[in-house]
Design a protein around this motif. Structure first.
Motif, PDB file in Angstrom:
ATOM      1  N   ASP A 161       0.834  -1.204   0.000  1.00 17.68           N
ATOM      2  CA  ASP A 161       0.000   0.000   0.000  1.00 17.68           C
ATOM      3  C   ASP A 161       0.865   1.249   0.000  1.00 17.68           C
ATOM      4  O   ASP A 161       0.622   2.203  -0.741  1.00 17.68           O
ATOM      5  N   LEU A 162       1.881   1.216   0.845  1.00 20.25           N
ATOM      6  CA  LEU A 162       2.755   2.373   1.015  1.00 20.25           C
ATOM      7  C   LEU A 162       3.535   2.671  -0.263  1.00 20.25           C
ATOM      8  O   LEU A 162       3.617   3.812  -0.711  1.00 20.25           O
ATOM      9  N   VAL A 163       4.099   1.625  -0.869  1.00 21.54           N
ATOM     10  CA  VAL A 163       4.894   1.794  -2.086  1.00 21.54           C
ATOM     11  C   VAL A 163       4.022   2.223  -3.260  1.00 21.54           C
ATOM     12  O   VAL A 163       4.419   3.051  -4.083  1.00 21.54           O
ATOM     13  N   ALA A 164       2.820   1.675  -3.327  1.00 16.88           N
ATOM     14  CA  ALA A 164       1.926   1.989  -4.442  1.00 16.88           C
ATOM     15  C   ALA A 164       1.597   3.483  -4.500  1.00 16.88           C
ATOM     16  O   ALA A 164       1.506   4.073  -5.579  1.00 16.88           O
ATOM     17  N   GLU A 165       1.453   4.105  -3.334  1.00 20.78           N
ATOM     18  CA  GLU A 165       1.129   5.531  -3.301  1.00 20.78           C
ATOM     19  C   GLU A 165       2.365   6.413  -3.367  1.00 20.78           C
ATOM     20  O   GLU A 165       2.270   7.596  -3.701  1.00 20.78           O
ATOM     21  N   GLY A 166       3.534   5.843  -3.027  1.00 24.40           N
ATOM     22  CA  GLY A 166       4.774   6.607  -3.109  1.00 24.40           C
ATOM     23  C   GLY A 166       4.731   7.862  -2.256  1.00 24.40           C
ATOM     24  O   GLY A 166       4.292   7.840  -1.110  1.00 24.40           O
ATOM     25  N   SER A 167       5.178   8.967  -2.813  1.00 25.44           N
ATOM     26  CA  SER A 167       5.246  10.230  -2.064  1.00 25.44           C
ATOM     27  C   SER A 167       3.860  10.767  -1.729  1.00 25.44           C
ATOM     28  O   SER A 167       3.718  11.657  -0.889  1.00 25.44           O
ATOM     29  N   ALA A 168       2.824  10.214  -2.375  1.00 24.37           N
ATOM     30  CA  ALA A 168       1.457  10.668  -2.106  1.00 24.37           C
ATOM     31  C   ALA A 168       0.861  10.009  -0.859  1.00 24.37           C
ATOM     32  O   ALA A 168      -0.222  10.394  -0.413  1.00 24.37           O
ATOM     33  N   PHE A 169       1.582   9.015  -0.309  1.00 26.57           N
ATOM     34  CA  PHE A 169       1.045   8.309   0.854  1.00 26.57           C
ATOM     35  C   PHE A 169       0.916   9.258   2.046  1.00 26.57           C
ATOM     36  O   PHE A 169       1.844   9.981   2.396  1.00 26.57           O
ATOM     37  N   LYS A 170      -0.230   9.226   2.673  1.00 22.68           N
ATOM     38  CA  LYS A 170      -0.478  10.017   3.875  1.00 22.68           C
ATOM     39  C   LYS A 170      -1.037   9.097   4.949  1.00 22.68           C
ATOM     40  O   LYS A 170      -1.999   8.364   4.705  1.00 22.68           O
ATOM     41  N   ALA A 171      -0.434   9.147   6.120  1.00 21.92           N
ATOM     42  CA  ALA A 171      -0.932   8.350   7.237  1.00 21.92           C
ATOM     43  C   ALA A 171      -2.324   8.842   7.624  1.00 21.92           C
ATOM     44  O   ALA A 171      -2.644  10.014   7.430  1.00 21.92           O
ATOM     45  N   PRO A 172      -3.161   7.953   8.164  1.00 21.85           N
ATOM     46  CA  PRO A 172      -4.493   8.381   8.596  1.00 21.85           C
ATOM     47  C   PRO A 172      -4.423   9.544   9.580  1.00 21.85           C
ATOM     48  O   PRO A 172      -3.423   9.723  10.279  1.00 21.85           O
TER      49      PRO A 172
ATOM     50  N   THR B 203       4.359   5.541  11.191  1.00 18.59           N
ATOM     51  CA  THR B 203       3.577   4.616  10.371  1.00 18.59           C
ATOM     52  C   THR B 203       4.456   3.971   9.314  1.00 18.59           C
ATOM     53  O   THR B 203       4.431   2.748   9.123  1.00 18.59           O
ATOM     54  N   GLU B 204       5.261   4.772   8.620  1.00 15.40           N
ATOM     55  CA  GLU B 204       6.139   4.243   7.572  1.00 15.40           C
ATOM     56  C   GLU B 204       7.171   3.287   8.161  1.00 15.40           C
ATOM     57  O   GLU B 204       7.472   2.238   7.573  1.00 15.40           O
ATOM     58  N   TYR B 205       7.697   3.632   9.323  1.00 12.20           N
ATOM     59  CA  TYR B 205       8.717   2.779   9.959  1.00 12.20           C
ATOM     60  C   TYR B 205       8.125   1.419  10.327  1.00 12.20           C
ATOM     61  O   TYR B 205       8.713   0.368  10.043  1.00 12.20           O
ATOM     62  N   LEU B 206       6.948   1.430  10.958  1.00 13.51           N
ATOM     63  CA  LEU B 206       6.324   0.170  11.375  1.00 13.51           C
ATOM     64  C   LEU B 206       5.935  -0.687  10.184  1.00 13.51           C
ATOM     65  O   LEU B 206       6.038  -1.916  10.228  1.00 13.51           O
ATOM     66  N   VAL B 207       5.489  -0.046   9.109  1.00  8.14           N
ATOM     67  CA  VAL B 207       5.131  -0.794   7.902  1.00  8.14           C
ATOM     68  C   VAL B 207       6.369  -1.451   7.300  1.00  8.14           C
ATOM     69  O   VAL B 207       6.343  -2.617   6.879  1.00  8.14           O
TER      70      VAL B 207
END
Length: 327
Positions: free
Chosen positions: A192-203, A211-215
Motif C-alpha cells: 500500500d505504502l509503495v503503491a502511493e509513493g510520495s502521495a502516501f499520507k498516514a491516517p 507509520t512508515e517505519y512500522l510498515v
C-alpha cells in the motif's frame, strides 16, 4: 487438562494479549468460541504479554507452558524484537538470547545490569533513569532520527529471532506439540505504502514517519517468516486479508497493528478456518498430535543466512528515508 480436550496456547506481545479490549474480546477467546461452535473440544489459553519479544516467549514456553501439555502453540511475534534491539541505544547495547529485567526494559531503558535493576537507592535509581531515558532513549528513538532507520538495515535481531523460532521448533518436535507461526495483518502494508509513493499520507492523527517505519519493519518480519516457513508452517493472515478494501479494513483496527474487537473476531475466524483446513485440529470425536519436521543443520544454516537481507524495493525505501532525514 480434561481427557480429549485439544489445548491451544497463543504466545505473543500486545497483538496477542490484545490492547484496549476486554478479555472476552481477544482473538484467542474468539478462536475458542469459533472452534467450540463447530464441535471441537478445545481450550485456548492467551499467553500474550504486552511488549514481550521472542526470547522471553521462548523461555516461558520452555519453563512454564510445556508443563500444561499443549497440543498446539500459535506464535505471533516480530515487531517487539525490533524494538528490543533499537531501544538499546540503537542496537549498540543489544545482545541476543538475553531477557532483560522489567525495570531495565520499562523504566531505565538500559542494558542488562543487576546493579542498576536491583538498586535499593531511590536517588540512584532516578539519576540512572534520567540519564538513560532523557539522554539516550528519548534522543535516539524518535522516528525522525535517521540513525533509528539504520536499524531496519541490520540483520542481527532478525537472525536472533530466527534462532529462537528454530529452538521453539526443536522443543515442540521433542514434545509432540504442533507449532504454527502467524503472519499478522496490518491496516497498511508495505505494498500500500509503495503503491502511493510520495502521495502516501498516514491516517488522520497518526504520525507519518512512525507509520512508515512500522510498515517497513512489518515487511522485514514477513520476509523472515518466508525463510522460517521451511520448518515452521505459517498461517498467513496478512495475505488472507489483502482482498479486504482499505475502507473496510480500517474498521478492523485501533492503529496500524492492533485489531479492534471486530478485527480480533475476524482474525480468530481466519486462524480457525486454517487450522481446520490443514487438519491440525482433531475431528470432534478423536484426538491426535502432529509434529514439526525440522530441516538438517546444514539446511537450517542456509536459511539463516537469508535472514535480514532486505529486498531491493524495501532497501530503496529505507535509503530514501535516511537520505531525506539526514538532509
Amino acid at each position: 487438562k480434561s481427557p480429549g480436550v485439544f489445548r491451544i496456547f497463543c504466545s505473543g506481545g500486545s497483538t496477542t494479549a490484545c490492547n484496549s479490549v476486554n478479555d472476552e474480546e481477544t482473538w484467542p477467546m474468539f478462536l475458542e468460541q469459533f472452534l467450540t461452535s463447530r464441535g471441537y473440544r478445545v481450550e485456548v489459553i492467551n499467553a500474550g504479554v504486552q511488549g514481550w519479544y521472542s526470547y522471553q516467549e521462548l523461555l516461558r514456553f520452555q519453563k512454564e507452558i510445556v508443563h500444561y501439555e499443549p497440543d498446539l502453540l500459535l506464535l505471533s511475534q516480530g515487531l517487539n524484537d525490533e524494538f528490543a534491539y533499537s531501544s538499546q541505544n540503537l542496537g549498540k547495547w543489544w545482545r541476543s538470547r538475553i531477557a532483560r529485567h522489567f525495570i531495565e526494559e520499562k523504566y531505565l531503558f538500559s542494558f542488562p545490569s543487576k546493579i542498576l535493576s536491583n538498586t535499593s537507592s531511590l536517588l540512584f535509581f532516578f539519576l540512572v533513569r534520567t540519564y538513560f531515558k532523557n539522554f539516550v532513549f528519548d534522543r535516539r528513538m524518535p522516528f525522525s532520527n535517521h540513525d533509528r532507520w539504520q536499524c531496519l538495515k541490520k540483520p542481527e535481531y532478525l537472525t536472533a529471532w530466527f534462532d529462537n523460532l528454530a529452538e521453539f521448533a526443536r522443543e515442540a518436535d521433542k514434545r509432540g506439540i504442533t507449532l504454527r507461526a502467524i503472519n499478522p495483518p496490518a491496516l497498511i502494508d508495505f505494498d500500500d505504502l509503495v503503491a502511493e509513493g510520495s502521495a502516501f499520507k498516514a491516517p488522520e492523527g497518526w504520525d507519518q514517519l512512525k507509520t512508515e517505519y512500522l510498515v517497513a519493519s512489518q515487511k522485514r518480519i514477513e520476509k523472515t517468516l518466508e525463510s522460517v516457513s521451511h520448518f515452521l508452517p505459517v498461517i498467513n493472515v496478512a495475505t488472507a486479508w489483502q482482498g479486504i478494501p482499505y475502507t473496510k479494513r480500517k474498521d478492523l483496527f485501533q492503529d496500524n497493528i492492533h485489531p479492534n474487537v471486530a478485527g480480533n473476531k475476524l482474525l480468530a475466524e481466519t486462524v480457525g478456518k486454517t487450522l481446520i483446513a490443514e487438519e491440525i485440529m482433531p475431528s470432534p470425536s478423536t484426538h491426535k498430535r502432529s509434529t514439526t519436521t525440522l530441516p538438517t543443520e546444514e539446511e537450517l544454516e542456509r536459511l539463516r543466512k537469508q535472514v535480514g537481507a532486505n529486498d531491493p524495493v524495501l532497501s530503496d525505501f529505507i535509503e530514501k528515508r535516511i537520505e531525506k532525514l539526514s538532509s
